[in-house]
Design an enzyme around this catalytic site. Structure first.
Site, PDB file in Angstrom:
ATOM      1  N   LEU A  51      83.409  23.774  27.360  1.00 28.57           N
ATOM      2  CA  LEU A  51      83.506  23.695  25.620  1.00 28.57           C
ATOM      3  C   LEU A  51      81.849  24.147  25.204  1.00 28.57           C
ATOM      4  O   LEU A  51      81.099  23.967  25.910  1.00 28.57           O
ATOM      5  CB  LEU A  51      83.724  22.243  25.218  1.00 28.57           C
ATOM      6  CG  LEU A  51      84.774  21.544  25.652  1.00 28.57           C
ATOM      7  CD1 LEU A  51      84.971  20.080  25.418  1.00 28.57           C
ATOM      8  CD2 LEU A  51      86.131  22.297  24.941  1.00 28.57           C
ATOM      9  N   ASP A  52      82.028  24.505  24.083  1.00 28.21           N
ATOM     10  CA  ASP A  52      80.803  24.772  23.465  1.00 28.21           C
ATOM     11  C   ASP A  52      79.852  23.824  23.205  1.00 28.21           C
ATOM     12  O   ASP A  52      80.290  22.579  23.455  1.00 28.21           O
ATOM     13  CB  ASP A  52      81.162  25.527  21.791  1.00 28.21           C
ATOM     14  CG  ASP A  52      81.781  26.763  21.846  1.00 28.21           C
ATOM     15  OD1 ASP A  52      81.955  27.315  22.842  1.00 28.21           O
ATOM     16  OD2 ASP A  52      82.352  27.070  20.764  1.00 28.21           O
ATOM     17  N   TYR A  53      78.767  24.204  23.257  1.00 28.69           N
ATOM     18  CA  TYR A  53      77.539  22.994  23.323  1.00 28.69           C
ATOM     19  C   TYR A  53      77.855  22.217  21.931  1.00 28.69           C
ATOM     20  O   TYR A  53      77.685  21.113  22.145  1.00 28.69           O
ATOM     21  CB  TYR A  53      76.387  23.830  22.958  1.00 28.69           C
ATOM     22  CG  TYR A  53      75.104  22.896  22.532  1.00 28.69           C
ATOM     23  CD1 TYR A  53      74.052  22.324  23.502  1.00 28.69           C
ATOM     24  CD2 TYR A  53      74.589  22.965  21.318  1.00 28.69           C
ATOM     25  CE1 TYR A  53      73.120  21.537  23.133  1.00 28.69           C
ATOM     26  CE2 TYR A  53      73.512  22.003  20.786  1.00 28.69           C
ATOM     27  CZ  TYR A  53      72.927  21.267  21.758  1.00 28.69           C
ATOM     28  OH  TYR A  53      71.517  20.607  21.517  1.00 28.69           O
ATOM     29  N   THR A  55      80.583  21.264  20.482  1.00 28.71           N
ATOM     30  CA  THR A  55      82.004  20.919  20.459  1.00 28.71           C
ATOM     31  C   THR A  55      82.156  19.539  21.250  1.00 28.71           C
ATOM     32  O   THR A  55      81.636  19.708  22.392  1.00 28.71           O
ATOM     33  CB  THR A  55      83.170  21.830  20.957  1.00 28.71           C
ATOM     34  OG1 THR A  55      83.087  22.940  20.171  1.00 28.71           O
ATOM     35  CG2 THR A  55      84.674  21.282  20.999  1.00 28.71           C
TER      36      THR A  55
END
Length: 206
Positions: A51-53, A55
């Site tokens: 997951l994105d940083y 998110t």
């Protein structure tokens, strides 16, 4: 430590907080991440997806090579079920829709991604409006493909970037929230050993 929702001898499912890396980045200041934190309790943990940083939400990590191979393949073959919830800027028209704009890395502005019809890779997102809110429109998002920053760029393409997005939203949308309002709330996959279908839910924290 991310909240552990489930663990057995094959895998661990965690609820990642916002603003935490999935894997280590470059540099000493970017070593703290979900993978290292989970390894403190489960030393054999391996990253399957990211997951994105910015998110928050559900991630599954494998605990051995066989499970890692199996789960990685499930994600690559799109046999998993994933849904996200987000609040996007403005009043999104319609009840449901989809975005199929191809994406590639914006090399001069990494890690940003951009729509590119010539060199971009296939990307597909479906969306469903949930309700209108003071900060914008709450939506459920399904990434059919799993490109980097896909949901964020596709919502930006529609003219409704995700509230709090420090990469893709205008200042007015960033100012509405100290964090990115994007959360991986549902994750489903078949168990690498038993084949049983497993579903997990992490309540939306915004």
């Amino acid at each position: 430590m991310p909240e552990i929702l489930y663990a057995d001898d094959q895998l661990v499912v965690v609820n990642k907080p916002a603003d935490l890396l999935s894997v280590p980045g470059r540099g000493e200041d970017k070593q703290d991440c979900v993978w290292r934190r989970v390894q403190q309790t489960y030393p054999t943990a391996r990253i399957v997806h990211r997951l994105d940083y910015a998110t928050s939400g559900l991630m599954v990590l494998a605990l051995n090579a066989d499970s890692h191979r199996y789960l990685s393949n499930e994600f690559q073959q799109r046999r998993t079920e994933k849904s996200y919830q987000a609040v996007v800027f403005g009043d999104l028209e319609g009840e449901t829709g989809e975005v199929k704009e191809p994406l590639r890395c914006d090399w001069e502005n990494r890690p940003l991604q951009i729509v590119d019809y010539e060199h971009g890779k296939q990307a597909h997102t479906t969306w469903k409006k949930l309700q209108k809110e003071a900060k914008g429109t709450r939506v459920q998002l399904h990434p059919v493909t799993g490109r980097s920053h896909q949901l964020r760029v596709h919502m930006q393409f529609l003219g409704h970037p995700i509230v709090g997005d420090r990469f893709y939203a205008p200042e007015a949308a960033q100012a509405l929230s100290p964090r990115l309002l994007l959360h991986a709330e549902n994750l489903g996959f078949s168990h690498p050993q038993t084949g049983d279908w497993m579903e997990f839910h992490a309540p939306v924290p915004f």
